[in-house]
Write a protein that holds these residues in place. Sequence first.
Motif, PDB file in Angstrom:
ATOM      1  N   VAL A  97       0.839  -1.200   0.000  1.00  0.00           N
ATOM      2  CA  VAL A  97       0.000   0.000   0.000  1.00  0.00           C
ATOM      3  C   VAL A  97       0.874   1.251   0.000  1.00  0.00           C
ATOM      4  O   VAL A  97       0.611   2.212  -0.727  1.00  0.00           O
ATOM      5  CB  VAL A  97      -0.947  -0.005   1.212  1.00  0.00           C
ATOM      6  CG1 VAL A  97      -1.755   1.285   1.270  1.00  0.00           C
ATOM      7  CG2 VAL A  97      -1.884  -1.208   1.159  1.00  0.00           C
ATOM      8  N   TYR A  98       1.907   1.231   0.812  1.00  0.00           N
ATOM      9  CA  TYR A  98       2.874   2.341   0.899  1.00  0.00           C
ATOM     10  C   TYR A  98       3.454   2.649  -0.483  1.00  0.00           C
ATOM     11  O   TYR A  98       3.527   3.804  -0.903  1.00  0.00           O
ATOM     12  CB  TYR A  98       3.961   1.925   1.882  1.00  0.00           C
ATOM     13  CG  TYR A  98       5.048   2.929   2.163  1.00  0.00           C
ATOM     14  CD1 TYR A  98       4.970   3.776   3.264  1.00  0.00           C
ATOM     15  CD2 TYR A  98       6.189   3.005   1.365  1.00  0.00           C
ATOM     16  CE1 TYR A  98       5.992   4.681   3.550  1.00  0.00           C
ATOM     17  CE2 TYR A  98       7.204   3.901   1.632  1.00  0.00           C
ATOM     18  CZ  TYR A  98       7.097   4.725   2.733  1.00  0.00           C
ATOM     19  OH  TYR A  98       8.110   5.608   3.013  1.00  0.00           O
ATOM     20  N   ASP A  99       3.846   1.594  -1.205  1.00  0.00           N
ATOM     21  CA  ASP A  99       4.426   1.777  -2.542  1.00  0.00           C
ATOM     22  C   ASP A  99       3.385   2.256  -3.539  1.00  0.00           C
ATOM     23  O   ASP A  99       3.684   3.071  -4.423  1.00  0.00           O
ATOM     24  CB  ASP A  99       5.048   0.475  -3.030  1.00  0.00           C
ATOM     25  CG  ASP A  99       6.298   0.088  -2.248  1.00  0.00           C
ATOM     26  OD1 ASP A  99       6.857   0.971  -1.566  1.00  0.00           O
ATOM     27  OD2 ASP A  99       6.694  -1.089  -2.304  1.00  0.00           O
ATOM     28  N   HIS A 113       9.802   1.881   7.542  1.00  0.00           N
ATOM     29  CA  HIS A 113       9.823   1.076   8.764  1.00  0.00           C
ATOM     30  C   HIS A 113       9.009   1.740   9.878  1.00  0.00           C
ATOM     31  O   HIS A 113       8.249   1.073  10.595  1.00  0.00           O
ATOM     32  CB  HIS A 113      11.261   0.858   9.233  1.00  0.00           C
ATOM     33  CG  HIS A 113      12.096   0.028   8.298  1.00  0.00           C
ATOM     34  ND1 HIS A 113      11.580  -1.024   7.588  1.00  0.00           N
ATOM     35  CD2 HIS A 113      13.419   0.114   7.966  1.00  0.00           C
ATOM     36  CE1 HIS A 113      12.535  -1.564   6.853  1.00  0.00           C
ATOM     37  NE2 HIS A 113      13.649  -0.897   7.066  1.00  0.00           N
ATOM     38  N   LEU A 114       9.164   3.041  10.025  1.00  0.00           N
ATOM     39  CA  LEU A 114       8.466   3.750  11.100  1.00  0.00           C
ATOM     40  C   LEU A 114       6.963   3.779  10.862  1.00  0.00           C
ATOM     41  O   LEU A 114       6.174   3.635  11.798  1.00  0.00           O
ATOM     42  CB  LEU A 114       9.010   5.177  11.221  1.00  0.00           C
ATOM     43  CG  LEU A 114      10.464   5.302  11.704  1.00  0.00           C
ATOM     44  CD1 LEU A 114      10.900   6.758  11.689  1.00  0.00           C
ATOM     45  CD2 LEU A 114      10.621   4.722  13.103  1.00  0.00           C
ATOM     46  N   VAL A 115       6.565   3.960   9.615  1.00  0.00           N
ATOM     47  CA  VAL A 115       5.133   3.982   9.294  1.00  0.00           C
ATOM     48  C   VAL A 115       4.505   2.612   9.518  1.00  0.00           C
ATOM     49  O   VAL A 115       3.434   2.488  10.134  1.00  0.00           O
ATOM     50  CB  VAL A 115       4.916   4.447   7.835  1.00  0.00           C
ATOM     51  CG1 VAL A 115       3.475   4.209   7.398  1.00  0.00           C
ATOM     52  CG2 VAL A 115       5.272   5.919   7.696  1.00  0.00           C
ATOM     53  N   VAL A 116       5.151   1.571   9.022  1.00  0.00           N
ATOM     54  CA  VAL A 116       4.606   0.216   9.158  1.00  0.00           C
ATOM     55  C   VAL A 116       4.506  -0.177  10.625  1.00  0.00           C
ATOM     56  O   VAL A 116       3.479  -0.711  11.074  1.00  0.00           O
ATOM     57  CB  VAL A 116       5.482  -0.796   8.383  1.00  0.00           C
ATOM     58  CG1 VAL A 116       5.090  -2.230   8.733  1.00  0.00           C
ATOM     59  CG2 VAL A 116       5.342  -0.567   6.886  1.00  0.00           C
ATOM     60  N   SER A 117       5.551   0.075  11.391  1.00  0.00           N
ATOM     61  CA  SER A 117       5.521  -0.313  12.802  1.00  0.00           C
ATOM     62  C   SER A 117       4.479   0.486  13.574  1.00  0.00           C
ATOM     63  O   SER A 117       3.830  -0.043  14.483  1.00  0.00           O
ATOM     64  CB  SER A 117       6.906  -0.131  13.435  1.00  0.00           C
ATOM     65  OG  SER A 117       7.313   1.222  13.389  1.00  0.00           O
TER      66      SER A 117
END
Length: 512
Positions: A97-99, A113-117
């Motif tokens: 989704v981010y991509d 990494h920060l967004v997913v976590s």
Amino acid sequence: MFVRKKKNRSGTTSVVVVDKHGGKFKELHTVGIASSDEEIEKLCVQGKAWIDSYLGVQELDFDGPKCKDEELRAAETMLGNVESILLNGAKLILDKVYDSIGFNRVSDEILRHLVVSRLCQTMSKMATVDYLKSHFDEDVDLSKIYRYLDKLYNTQKDAVQRVSVEHTFSVLGGRVEMLFYDVTSLYFESFRENELRTPGFSKDGKTAETQIILGLLICENGYPLAYNIFNGSQYESYTMIPIIDDFKQRFGIDDFVVVADSGFMIRRNIELLRSGNYNFIVGARVRKYSGNIKDWILSLSHEDGLFHEYRLDNGDRLIVTYNSKRAAKDAYNRTKGIERLRKAYASGKITKDKINKRGYSKFLLIESDVAVSINEDKIKEDEKWDGMKGYVTNTELTPEKVVAQYKGLWVVERAFRISKGTIETRPIFHFTEKRIEAHVCLCFVAYKVYKELERIVHNLKMNMSVGTVLKIAQTITTIRLRLPLNDTIITRTMLLTPEHRVLKPLFDYLGV
């Protein structure tokens, strides 16, 4: 189980079949000894054939003990070659989704990494490092995270907002009709002040803590466009015009209608909106009107479904509606409030302990009790306004359309609920202005990813919330298996349970 070549002291090479079990290697069979490359290669081929024969079952008695032993050995060999097991189902979804939004164009994996976590499990930056390693096998140094927060503040805040705007426009077909604006407060678990962090009116009831003000610009369906933060004591009505002007200037977009609640209905804002050639719909403070306008409002029929319109002297239109459910709520709230007053001042006196303790009133010296009573005339006057709601606009939209668009403000309120609740934008534990701004930017990106995942789940008709999707996905594992003979590692994401398989349409759509 694999073929290994061993150099001997004599200069020859032994070709053996080796098995790994429990972290230990055991030689099962010596294929032969060779002195030339050609002989070694032949022995390796023989060794692989021996393994195939050793593990093969086509000639075996499936009910015999030898077959069962070989089955166990093959299973143990496979398990012994497992490199790792990751609980990364949620990360696989969120990465895609981010991509798809385009945030991968922001050239640093730490933001990802920060967004997913944060969407998987909100926690401190220090705890995030451990979470990334234990769940996703990602090594991220804590010092790099803090250095990145400074980088995010300095160079990438504008970039992530531009990515968000471009994606939102692509989703909505290239045009945004409505811009909804509202503000909220974000508090700190601290009483220390600086130019940005100050006490102010808290929407969370945190009257003692310092805070900042967050202004958020959102379009239809709740997609975020832009934001800005202000000093914690900033008068919220003064925050709207700077954000809208900045948005228009940066993205060259002006064909939209600004929608805001009655808190922004001040003369200064209306004049600036009009001078900037903005179309707007703003909630009206109907009780503030006087003279002919007041008389007109109070003369209106208290009937659901009617839209009443009044042309103001400046050319704007005042639209007023009545709603019986709203009237019942207004009456209920007033009755409860009056009951509390009657109970608190049953003696007809107000004493020091009943005075509001906030602010500086605690320093008041009361020499004797003060007589108080309930003003019944004011109660009757207040009752006349029950159920009445007003809207001011300079558009030519129909009254029905004006009211419908104003009700769309709920998307901003929901954005604040998700940001404060699910994403836990507050309380904020950073102290420097750079880190505070970077934290808000990070949460903005996380909310955008949340909304896009919500849109995809809705389009797939999965009838699930984002929270449910991520909760299930966090129990999905990926296995990394080492293949010694092929000198490679293969990965398999395991949708093992019926609950996991409910997410298969989403995995298929994202290409996970």
